[in-house]
Write a protein that holds these residues in place. Structure first.
Motif, mmCIF file in Angstrom:
data_model
loop_
_atom_site.group_PDB
_atom_site.id
_atom_site.type_symbol
_atom_site.label_atom_id
_atom_site.label_comp_id
_atom_site.label_asym_id
_atom_site.label_seq_id
_atom_site.Cartn_x
_atom_site.Cartn_y
_atom_site.Cartn_z
ATOM 1 N N CYS A 36 0.841 -1.290 -0.053
ATOM 2 C CA CYS A 36 0.057 0.002 0.002
ATOM 3 C C CYS A 36 0.876 1.063 -0.042
ATOM 4 O O CYS A 36 0.513 2.163 -0.705
ATOM 5 N N GLN A 37 1.748 1.209 0.987
ATOM 6 C CA GLN A 37 2.863 2.395 0.881
ATOM 7 C C GLN A 37 3.399 2.604 -0.431
ATOM 8 O O GLN A 37 3.470 3.679 -0.979
ATOM 9 N N ARG A 38 3.914 1.546 -1.302
ATOM 10 C CA ARG A 38 4.368 1.811 -2.697
ATOM 11 C C ARG A 38 3.336 2.091 -3.582
ATOM 12 O O ARG A 38 3.586 2.941 -4.451
ATOM 13 N N LEU A 39 2.246 1.869 -3.384
ATOM 14 C CA LEU A 39 1.086 2.394 -4.446
ATOM 15 C C LEU A 39 0.915 3.686 -4.154
ATOM 16 O O LEU A 39 0.851 4.653 -5.210
ATOM 17 N N ILE A 40 0.843 4.180 -2.859
ATOM 18 C CA ILE A 40 0.778 5.821 -2.778
ATOM 19 C C ILE A 40 2.150 6.447 -3.181
ATOM 20 O O ILE A 40 1.721 7.471 -3.781
ATOM 21 N N GLU A 41 2.976 5.907 -3.168
ATOM 22 C CA GLU A 41 4.381 6.707 -3.365
ATOM 23 C C GLU A 41 4.256 6.686 -4.861
ATOM 24 O O GLU A 41 4.643 7.611 -5.198
ATOM 25 N N MET A 42 3.816 5.682 -5.707
ATOM 26 C CA MET A 42 3.708 5.812 -7.008
ATOM 27 C C MET A 42 2.808 6.800 -7.630
ATOM 28 O O MET A 42 3.095 7.372 -8.478
ATOM 29 N N LEU A 43 1.548 6.482 -6.866
ATOM 30 C CA LEU A 43 0.340 7.532 -7.537
ATOM 31 C C LEU A 43 0.745 8.933 -7.174
ATOM 32 O O LEU A 43 0.443 9.767 -8.245
#
Length: 280
Positions: A36-43
């Motif tokens: 989830c952290q990676r998703l937010i960082e990407m978005l």
């Protein structure tokens, strides 16, 4: 002919569920906070330094206010994020985003703290439909002065709407694009989506998760039926009011609308007690 999700049994929905299912998305992101952290960082193009996932699934403001269950609520130093997957366009997502942001603020600011201590707020909706009908892959909103169209309020609150089908074809960032392609097709194409696919498989192998899914589906079906029943009841009442206004008897109105005779009589009494509209 394609079968609507509403026509499937809970078991069939479970068998077909991928990350694009609300329940599976919720389970995967909460069980694997690093994903989830990676998703937010990407978005958002940010770097989360020290992530803390809220363990409270439901945030209640007070007994008289509507509590909300945020899919994924993360806090970082000076930042907080809510990530929601929205499969259908309920036509109230902007209002939900507003309410969720407010609830997050109340949860973040403790008694005695200054308003300046509020962290940056990001509400992220991943939508499976183009809810704004403008063809944009991403719609980001913050408060801006209407008079000059450029002065920002500076309240550090953002609402982000990602339109999955458009992001999967138009977004330039290859990693972000791969995520949305996976969300739509369930086809993994890089390390991150490979991990997501394995997390989905693991979740669906879990007997407890399956049980929770079935209970979740039953509750959704109950809420849907209750909503339909409430809507039908309200419609019958409105029809009864119109019929009584046409000077039909309570007995006639009861037969026409299906409402109990006693209920129609009480409705007629309330209407009769209302003051007559003022003459123009």
């Amino acid at each position: 002919m394609e079968i609507s999700q509403t026509e499937l049994t809970p078991q069939e929905k479970w068998e077909q569920a991928t990350l694009s299912n609300n329940f599976i998305f919720y389970k995967v992101m909460r069980s694997h906070p690093e994903a989830c952290q990676r998703l937010i960082e990407m978005l958002l193009g940010v770097k989360i330094k020290e992530m803390k996932m809220s363990q409270e699934e439901t945030i209640a403001v007070d007994p008289d206010s509507k509590s909300v269950r945020l899919d994924v609520f993360l806090k970082d130093t000076g930042q907080m994020f809510d990530v929601e997957l929205q499969v259908a366009n309920t036509t109230e997502l902007p209002e939900r985003a507003r309410y969720y942001a407010g609830v997050m603020d109340i949860d973040a600011l403790k008694s005695g703290q200054k308003y300046k201590e509020l962290p940056d707020s990001h509400v992220i909706f991943i939508c499976m439909e183009d809810i704004f009908k403008n063809g944009l892959p991403v719609n980001t909103f913050q408060n801006i002065c209407e008079e000059d169209g450029k002065t920002k309020l500076g309240d550090r609150a953002w609402k982000h709407f990602y339109i999955a089908p458009i992001c999967a074809t138009m977004i330039e960032d290859e990693e972000v694009k791969a995520f949305f392609e996976f969300l739509i097709s369930n086809q993994a194409s890089n390390g991150y989506t490979d991990n997501l696919k394995s997390y989905v498989v693991d979740a669906k192998r879990n007997a407890q998760t399956r049980k929770e899914f079935m209970e979740w589906e039953r509750q959704r079906a109950y809420d849907f039926d209750a909503g339909k029943e409430a809507g039908a009841q309200q419609n019958a009442i409105e029809n009864a009011k119109n019929a009584l206004g046409m000077n039909l008897t309570a007995e006639q109105v009861s037969k026409i609308t299906g409402l109990p005779l006693e209920q129609v009589r009480e409705l007629a009494e309330r209407l009769a007690a209302q003051p007559a509209p003022a003459q123009a």
